[in-house]
Design a protein around this motif. Sequence first.
Motif, PDB file in Angstrom:
ATOM      1  N   UNK A  13      -2.568   3.329   4.562  1.00  0.00           N
ATOM      2  CA  UNK A  13      -3.893   3.705   4.067  1.00  0.00           C
ATOM      3  C   UNK A  13      -4.763   4.312   5.158  1.00  0.00           C
ATOM      4  N   UNK A  14      -4.504   3.938   6.413  1.00  0.00           N
ATOM      5  CA  UNK A  14      -5.306   4.457   7.523  1.00  0.00           C
ATOM      6  C   UNK A  14      -4.986   5.917   7.841  1.00  0.00           C
ATOM      7  N   UNK A  15      -3.836   6.370   7.433  1.00  0.00           N
ATOM      8  CA  UNK A  15      -3.418   7.741   7.743  1.00  0.00           C
ATOM      9  C   UNK A  15      -4.407   8.776   7.229  1.00  0.00           C
ATOM     10  N   UNK A  16      -4.745   8.787   5.907  1.00  0.00           N
ATOM     11  CA  UNK A  16      -5.684   9.817   5.446  1.00  0.00           C
ATOM     12  C   UNK A  16      -7.116   9.590   5.916  1.00  0.00           C
ATOM     13  N   UNK A  17      -7.464   8.344   6.261  1.00  0.00           N
ATOM     14  CA  UNK A  17      -8.854   8.034   6.635  1.00  0.00           C
ATOM     15  C   UNK A  17      -9.105   8.318   8.110  1.00  0.00           C
ATOM     16  N   UNK A  18      -8.207   7.858   8.979  1.00  0.00           N
ATOM     17  CA  UNK A  18      -8.412   7.976  10.418  1.00  0.00           C
ATOM     18  C   UNK A  18      -7.465   8.975  11.079  1.00  0.00           C
ATOM     19  N   UNK A  19      -6.538   9.513  10.303  1.00  0.00           N
ATOM     20  CA  UNK A  19      -5.593  10.470  10.863  1.00  0.00           C
ATOM     21  C   UNK A  19      -4.516   9.840  11.712  1.00  0.00           C
ATOM     22  N   UNK A  20      -4.328   8.535  11.575  1.00  0.00           N
ATOM     23  CA  UNK A  20      -3.283   7.848  12.339  1.00  0.00           C
ATOM     24  C   UNK A  20      -1.935   8.099  11.673  1.00  0.00           C
TER      25      UNK A  20
END
Length: 302
Positions: free
Chosen positions: A255-262
């Motif tokens: 879930x952090x991928x689209x939000x923080x670009x991780x």
Amino acid sequence: MKALRVDALGITFILVWASGYVVGKLATDVMPPLTVMLWRFVLALAALAAIAAIRREAWPSGRELWGLAGIGILMFALQFGGLYTALAEGMPAGTVALIACSSPLLIAAANAALRWERLSPARWLGIILGVIGVVITLSDRVGRPPSSTALLWTLLGLVGLASGTMLQARLRPTSGPTAQGTVEVAAATIVMAAWAPWNGSLAIPLTAQALSSYLWLAIGGSVIAPLMLFALIRRRGATGASTLLLVVPAVTAIASWPVFGTPIGPLTIIGLAVAGLGLWLAQRRAAPRPLLVTTAPSRSDR
């Protein structure tokens, strides 16, 4: 059909619980951690009380009231206050998540030691595999505690989560579920109101990021998630409900991928697969020991 509903509840709980870590990062970037906790509890308290009143649920009293208040202090104030204070003390987020999400193993061991719940070898294997999955997922994000104080706060948060979950499973109050949640959050709010002023400003910045993250943490994290957790505890017991946390780190990373670009690395996928297998094994139900409190069902449960 019943199993399908239970699975849907578990999946939804995982998604909502994982969202708390992502949105919590957005909130604590612009507000002190305990300020976030205090005001999310205040709004959650008002929402839970309103829902309980609309549903005309029976309210707890006497021993039941004090028992629920104690559980609320453990599960909400001590858990979140301890974990967020550890982060503020410089504890790496991956280390905090690893310790917190190993709670199913602690709960299973404590329940077995107290003879509150019997676990089959397959369920023990599932819990151990789940913890291994958490370790794999977070292996590149775990760092050394910066101080013994930060480690202590993290362990206190773990104790709050584990003990609150165990005690919630042992009680069978006569009051309605939302009324129970109201009492628990009210107790946590009182503790946080005394604690938060020592850790920074109590003001909520009037920005889109602060307000939107705060509202989701208050409603999603402090109303929806606890009510789902309580329902899962009633259906699956403390160990069965807590094992859902084993896949939360991997879901949070995705879930952090689209939000923080991780970016999502191979360790996340491997960890999710291992934790998912462990979760499947750990969900095999065992017969619980007799409950600590046995009372008649409330009017809201009829």
